[in-house]
Enzyme design. Sequence first.
Site, mmCIF file in Angstrom:
data_model
loop_
_atom_site.group_PDB
_atom_site.id
_atom_site.type_symbol
_atom_site.label_atom_id
_atom_site.label_comp_id
_atom_site.label_asym_id
_atom_site.label_seq_id
_atom_site.Cartn_x
_atom_site.Cartn_y
_atom_site.Cartn_z
ATOM 1 N N GLU A 79 0.793 -1.235 0.000
ATOM 2 C CA GLU A 79 0.000 0.000 0.000
ATOM 3 C C GLU A 79 0.824 1.283 0.000
ATOM 4 O O GLU A 79 0.585 2.190 0.791
ATOM 5 C CB GLU A 79 -0.964 -0.004 1.198
ATOM 6 C CG GLU A 79 -1.891 -1.206 1.190
ATOM 7 C CD GLU A 79 -2.869 -1.237 2.365
ATOM 8 O OE1 GLU A 79 -2.782 -0.377 3.239
ATOM 9 O OE2 GLU A 79 -3.712 -2.146 2.390
ATOM 10 N N ASP A 104 -11.914 -10.512 -0.420
ATOM 11 C CA ASP A 104 -13.210 -10.666 0.236
ATOM 12 C C ASP A 104 -14.216 -9.822 -0.530
ATOM 13 O O ASP A 104 -13.850 -8.900 -1.234
ATOM 14 C CB ASP A 104 -13.199 -10.353 1.753
ATOM 15 C CG ASP A 104 -12.405 -9.133 2.153
ATOM 16 O OD1 ASP A 104 -12.380 -8.164 1.383
ATOM 17 O OD2 ASP A 104 -11.820 -9.150 3.265
ATOM 18 N N HIS A 125 -10.247 -6.404 -2.099
ATOM 19 C CA HIS A 125 -11.303 -6.245 -1.090
ATOM 20 C C HIS A 125 -12.476 -5.574 -1.807
ATOM 21 O O HIS A 125 -12.513 -4.360 -1.942
ATOM 22 C CB HIS A 125 -10.826 -5.358 0.059
ATOM 23 C CG HIS A 125 -9.704 -5.952 0.854
ATOM 24 N ND1 HIS A 125 -9.892 -7.047 1.671
ATOM 25 C CD2 HIS A 125 -8.397 -5.632 0.953
ATOM 26 C CE1 HIS A 125 -8.739 -7.357 2.247
ATOM 27 N NE2 HIS A 125 -7.813 -6.513 1.828
ATOM 28 N N ASN A 139 2.198 -5.061 -3.234
ATOM 29 C CA ASN A 139 0.809 -5.395 -2.891
ATOM 30 C C ASN A 139 0.010 -4.124 -2.591
ATOM 31 O O ASN A 139 0.501 -3.223 -1.923
ATOM 32 C CB ASN A 139 0.847 -6.279 -1.629
ATOM 33 C CG ASN A 139 -0.457 -6.978 -1.326
ATOM 34 O OD1 ASN A 139 -1.029 -7.641 -2.201
ATOM 35 N ND2 ASN A 139 -0.935 -6.857 -0.098
HETATM 36 C C1 XIL Z 1 -6.042 -6.352 8.419
HETATM 37 C C2 XIL Z 1 -6.363 -7.529 9.306
HETATM 38 O O1 XIL Z 1 -7.221 -8.375 8.625
HETATM 39 C C3 XIL Z 1 -6.995 -7.057 10.597
HETATM 40 O O2 XIL Z 1 -7.153 -8.153 11.496
HETATM 41 C C4 XIL Z 1 -6.137 -5.996 11.262
HETATM 42 O O3 XIL Z 1 -6.792 -5.469 12.404
HETATM 43 C C5 XIL Z 1 -5.861 -4.863 10.280
HETATM 44 O O4 XIL Z 1 -5.268 -5.399 9.113
HETATM 45 N N1 XIL Z 1 -4.775 -4.691 3.729
HETATM 46 C C6 XIL Z 1 -3.749 -5.474 4.202
HETATM 47 C C7 XIL Z 1 -3.977 -6.348 5.391
HETATM 48 O O5 XIL Z 1 -2.694 -5.526 3.568
HETATM 49 O O6 XIL Z 1 -2.814 -6.541 6.124
HETATM 50 C C8 XIL Z 1 -5.073 -5.833 6.280
HETATM 51 O O7 XIL Z 1 -5.324 -6.795 7.290
HETATM 52 C C9 XIL Z 1 -6.294 -5.558 5.440
HETATM 53 C C10 XIL Z 1 -6.039 -4.541 4.373
#
Ligand code: XIL
Length: 747
Positions: A157, A265, A233, A197
């Site tokens: 990110e 997801d 996501h 990523n």
């Molecule tokens: C999220 C986890 O799923 C949570 O449990 C935590 O509180 C916050 O992070 N992008 C990413 C992941 O790269 O590492 C994140 O994971 C979700 C968004």
Amino acid sequence: METRFYFRTFHLIAIMVLITAFFGGCTKKSDLRKAAEKQGILIGTAVDTRALEDEKYYKTLVQNFNVVTAENVMKWETIHPRRDVYDFTEGDKLLAFAKKHGMKMRGHTLVWHNQNPNWLLSQPWKADELYKVLEEHIKTVVTHYKGEIYAWDVVNEALDVDGYRETLWYLYLGPDYIEKAFRWAHEADPDALLYYNDYSNGEINDKSNYMYNMLKDLQADGVPVHGVGLQMHLSLEFGFDFESLYMNVNRLHELGLHVDYTEIDVRIKTPASDSDYREQAMRYKKMMEIMLAFDNSYAYTVWGVSDAHSWVPGAFRGTGDALLFDKEIEPKQAYHMLVETLEKGAVELNYSKNYEDKFRSRKAIPPFRAHAVASAPKIDGNPNDKAWEKGVTYPFNYNQLNLYDQRIPDNNDLWGEWTVVYKGNTIYGIIRRHDEKTRTDHKLDYENDNIEVFFHLGDVFAQLRSRVGHDWESHAYDGERKIAWNKEGTVCEYSVTLPIDDLTGMISGWNISLSDNDGKENRDHQLYPINGQNDGWQGKNLGTMQYVGDSPRVPEDPRVVMPFVAAPASAEPSLDGTFSDDEWIDAVKYQFAYNQLNPKKQSIGLNNRAISGSWGIVRKENYLYGFVLRNDAETVTSNADPALNDNVTIYLEIEDGNAVVMRTVVGKDWEESGLNGEHQAKWSDDGSVLEFRIELPSNVASRKMIGFNIALSDNDGGDKLDYKLYPITGDDKSQEAKGLAELELQL
Ligand code: XIL
């Protein structure tokens, strides 16, 4: 000898029987895992290591997946809790688990701005020192897992909608940290696959375009980057263009990169309906179909085993049900559809690979920005609090009550600007308004002079309204809110508290309006900061607000606002420097709204007559025809550098990521721009009207959308521009094809 052989074999068999019995059904692969393995797909999931204690979770995980990612325990805050302490306990546990069940492991993540330990965040760093910290971290962690972790999300990110994200790493180190991170990881484990990523990078959009160019540059510099992670996501609240994903994956493959889906997801507004589940299943399926269509793409990872263990409800309020297994860890429709898709294998897809011609990216308009304040301003109608100085001030410059003429009234009888800051979960705003005539006695609230605030986050959508001089209306929003007007009705201060913990790092839907009724039955104007068709009250076409800060959360996808429209012209306008409404009847009229030269004050200010203007564009065949109306107290055209003279500049994204810059100084024709074809610019003698045309290359003219911007530059006598007004907010980067708006070329 023989007996011994038998004895041994007997032992071996006995042990195997025992193991199988011990793990029960554990090692039996599900249809999902079997079908995936048959297709050569790595089917993965994020693992919450605490949940491994749960027998059903454990079993489901082992049966269905062949790769694991640590959902949290390999992030800095866990693995590197103090500067000189590393803690691999949980990561090692997950690795041992994976090995035991014949699963691979993906490493997540080496460089990110979230979930960092306090010692890293609280220090003011010198660049060299922070580089040392980063190098040591990457090398220590990657070496620890050398040969065990097959792929790493090295940098996570690092990008924003329109450039590098301003993270801790970027602020101290500049963009070079990205390349260094990859090189260090590669040194520590030359066999591991290394990934960049990110989220909102699946479709072709500003962010994925930026990422694409960044990856290309990294490759050109010989940086060992092997793949891209598309987090994916997704949300049923937002559309998703799978053709665009397909094209994007295709172009990334053409760079020789692996493309993995790393955190899938598909969230649903809860409670979910049957049709939601079906739509969700379709999305899981389409992603898999696209993965199966490409050789270099074979890792499909969902972000959690079941809805009982998903980050979604915590991060995106009011949504959930995003995974393959439900809260009871039973398979959902999406699961079955995914199995079916995998059993079928690659199918012919009717997607085009040619995004150049067929698909144009929708531009994500730069969001409005709310800065955090340490102490809340007092809501008393008296705008003296220091806190307001932290805020950015924006204008109200689009009248959404008239779809064809969105300009503010040119007699200057209505104008306004607004500023927003926030603290924790509360938004604080100030609105300044100039109106020749205030009316508040209409029996319909919304037909009065009033202000409205529109807000959308997760399941909260609020529309608040306050008539000038009055409190918020009661029906609109039942959360905590305040508003106070000054006596004259020229200033109001307000606050709105959201039912969440903290806005930091979030992006919300946002709009704000200033309504004016000068005595008629209906309002004359409702001014907004963005163009549109006044459907904000339905929660549609909102702008976005970004709550700036070091983010503990991941923002929602940035939204896109209405494109500017080039309607078809019924007749060819004559280019003579005289404007008439009849001649330009087909053109939608827009304001030059935002001064992009001043990041803190994008509004030029109430009652400032230094410069203002409007514009409109129509299209006829391969030509754009346009006008600009300009009010300027003082025209300057004597500068040696044309860019510093009063001028109009148009930016056209003829090629992706590249803007052709067309400039006409007041009174002069277009300068040389490199764009082939005909173009003319004709000014009135007094410089108040410009009429122009530009011939578009034929492949551009056939598109529906084109990246675009238009700016009105004003120099009032000095050696730099005083104002450069654009129709959208931003920071004057159109030249680099960043922060462009889009123009819809209607047929
Ligand atoms: C999220 C986890 O799923 C949570 O449990 C935590 O509180 C916050 O992070 N992008 C990413 C992941 O790269 O590492 C994140 O994971 C979700 C968004």
